[in-house]
Scaffold this motif. Structure first.
Motif, PDB file in Angstrom:
ATOM      1  N   PRO A 259      50.080  41.161  42.407  1.00  0.00           N
ATOM      2  CA  PRO A 259      50.077  41.894  41.141  1.00  0.00           C
ATOM      3  C   PRO A 259      49.132  41.373  40.062  1.00  0.00           C
ATOM      4  O   PRO A 259      48.849  42.096  39.110  1.00  0.00           O
ATOM      5  N   VAL A 260      48.656  40.146  40.179  1.00  0.00           N
ATOM      6  CA  VAL A 260      47.738  39.599  39.172  1.00  0.00           C
ATOM      7  C   VAL A 260      46.556  38.951  39.873  1.00  0.00           C
ATOM      8  O   VAL A 260      46.713  37.972  40.598  1.00  0.00           O
ATOM      9  N   VAL A 261      45.378  39.516  39.660  1.00  0.00           N
ATOM     10  CA  VAL A 261      44.145  38.994  40.247  1.00  0.00           C
ATOM     11  C   VAL A 261      43.039  39.172  39.218  1.00  0.00           C
ATOM     12  O   VAL A 261      42.992  40.185  38.508  1.00  0.00           O
ATOM     13  N   GLY A 262      42.151  38.219  39.126  1.00  0.00           N
ATOM     14  CA  GLY A 262      41.025  38.361  38.212  1.00  0.00           C
ATOM     15  C   GLY A 262      39.813  37.608  38.701  1.00  0.00           C
ATOM     16  O   GLY A 262      39.894  36.750  39.584  1.00  0.00           O
ATOM     17  N   VAL A 263      38.676  37.932  38.124  1.00  0.00           N
ATOM     18  CA  VAL A 263      37.424  37.230  38.412  1.00  0.00           C
ATOM     19  C   VAL A 263      36.709  37.009  37.088  1.00  0.00           C
ATOM     20  O   VAL A 263      36.652  37.911  36.236  1.00  0.00           O
ATOM     21  N   ALA A 264      36.193  35.806  36.905  1.00  0.00           N
ATOM     22  CA  ALA A 264      35.428  35.472  35.704  1.00  0.00           C
ATOM     23  C   ALA A 264      34.022  35.058  36.100  1.00  0.00           C
ATOM     24  O   ALA A 264      33.838  34.276  37.032  1.00  0.00           O
ATOM     25  N   SER A 265      33.040  35.599  35.403  1.00  0.00           N
ATOM     26  CA  SER A 265      31.650  35.198  35.564  1.00  0.00           C
ATOM     27  C   SER A 265      31.200  34.573  34.249  1.00  0.00           C
ATOM     28  O   SER A 265      31.925  34.623  33.249  1.00  0.00           O
ATOM     29  N   PRO A 266      30.009  34.009  34.191  1.00  0.00           N
ATOM     30  CA  PRO A 266      29.528  33.474  32.912  1.00  0.00           C
ATOM     31  C   PRO A 266      29.416  34.525  31.820  1.00  0.00           C
ATOM     32  O   PRO A 266      29.338  34.190  30.634  1.00  0.00           O
ATOM     33  N   ASP A 267      29.430  35.813  32.199  1.00  0.00           N
ATOM     34  CA  ASP A 267      29.300  36.898  31.222  1.00  0.00           C
ATOM     35  C   ASP A 267      30.637  37.434  30.729  1.00  0.00           C
ATOM     36  O   ASP A 267      30.675  38.262  29.809  1.00  0.00           O
ATOM     37  N   GLY A 268      31.733  37.026  31.343  1.00  0.00           N
ATOM     38  CA  GLY A 268      33.032  37.533  30.934  1.00  0.00           C
ATOM     39  C   GLY A 268      33.987  37.582  32.101  1.00  0.00           C
ATOM     40  O   GLY A 268      33.618  37.276  33.235  1.00  0.00           O
ATOM     41  N   ALA A 269      35.228  37.990  31.811  1.00  0.00           N
ATOM     42  CA  ALA A 269      36.267  37.996  32.837  1.00  0.00           C
ATOM     43  C   ALA A 269      36.998  39.331  32.844  1.00  0.00           C
ATOM     44  O   ALA A 269      37.167  39.973  31.804  1.00  0.00           O
ATOM     45  N   VAL A 270      37.431  39.729  34.041  1.00  0.00           N
ATOM     46  CA  VAL A 270      38.323  40.875  34.204  1.00  0.00           C
ATOM     47  C   VAL A 270      39.598  40.363  34.847  1.00  0.00           C
ATOM     48  O   VAL A 270      39.556  39.766  35.926  1.00  0.00           O
ATOM     49  N   LEU A 271      40.722  40.578  34.179  1.00  0.00           N
ATOM     50  CA  LEU A 271      42.026  40.232  34.725  1.00  0.00           C
ATOM     51  C   LEU A 271      42.754  41.540  35.011  1.00  0.00           C
ATOM     52  O   LEU A 271      42.958  42.358  34.118  1.00  0.00           O
ATOM     53  N   SER A 272      43.141  41.717  36.269  1.00  0.00           N
ATOM     54  CA  SER A 272      43.801  42.942  36.708  1.00  0.00           C
ATOM     55  C   SER A 272      45.291  42.686  36.846  1.00  0.00           C
ATOM     56  O   SER A 272      45.715  41.778  37.567  1.00  0.00           O
TER      57      SER A 272
END
Length: 229
Positions: free
Chosen positions: A45-58
């Protein structure tokens, strides 16, 4: 014609997370993947990816607004403490992260294994949940399995690799050769190979580096804690 690897990665993350690239330091999104079984038959239910440009948390759809209200960036979300658990509906919920890697040019190492159907009797228990075919290396004298790679098929474009080498066979370069071999296979199918590991897993980091999965400063995000209320 197959998509360029960067476009495959973006397509994977949009499907997996619900948004990509991030249009702000922190984007809280949702995806049907948050409520449906993943590669292993479990819901994540909780997955995210962060790059140097920002993060998306799902997160689950009914938790987007509550989580988004906690912080404007990833550091603020890390510092949210108990408030994150409350927003997720998880007792003691906390954010955790690890290293997220992908490869567009696996190292040209010599192949070390063969693709085997997962119902082959030689497949060890740990590889069974991956389904389909798995990549296995066998001892040439005993013909016993000494290392293997499974593929976590998250969606059409994102295929995550997992590797294990039996303790007695470590130090021979098998893992890096298997990972590079599997990565080439994934790229040939039109997907992007990804590789995740904890910061403390130095052995796994070395395998990734040697197989052509550089550390670009990207992070995989998740949440730990009790079950949802």
């Amino acid at each position: 014609m197959a998509l360029p690897v960067a476009e495959r990665l973006a397509a994977h993350l949009r499907a997996w997370l619900g948004a990509w690239p991030p249009e702000a330091p922190l984007v809280v999104a949702t995806s049907p993947a948050r409520a449906t079984p993943g590669w292993d038959g479990a819901v994540h239910p909780v997955v995210g990816v962060a790059s140097p440009d920002g993060a998306v948390l799902s997160v689950p759809e009914d938790r987007v607004d509550a989580v988004a209200a906690l912080a404007d960036d990833l550091e603020g979300l890390r510092a949210a403490g108990d408030a994150l658990g409350a927003a997720l509906g998880w007792p003691d919920g906390r954010l955790f992260d690890g290293v997220f890697r992908w490869s567009e040019a696996p190292t040209g190492l010599e192949d070390a294994g063969e693709w085997v159907a997962v119902d082959d009797p030689r497949v060890p228990p740990w590889l069974l949940p991956f389904g389909g075919e798995v990549l296995m290396a066998f001892d040439p004298s005993t013909h016993e399995n000494v290392a293997g790679v499974g593929i976590k098929v998250h969606d059409a474009f994102g295929h995550e690799l997992a590797v294990v080498t039996e303790e007695a066979s470590r130090g021979r370069g098998l893992a890096r050769r298997l990972v590079a071999q599997a990565a080439r296979h994934v790229l040939e199918t039109g997907a992007v190979p990804t590789y995740l590991h904890a910061d403390a897993n130095v052995r796994s980091a070395r395998v990734a580096d040697a197989a052509g999965f550089p550390d670009r400063g990207w992070r995989i995000l998740g949440a730990s804690g009790g079950g949802r209320r």
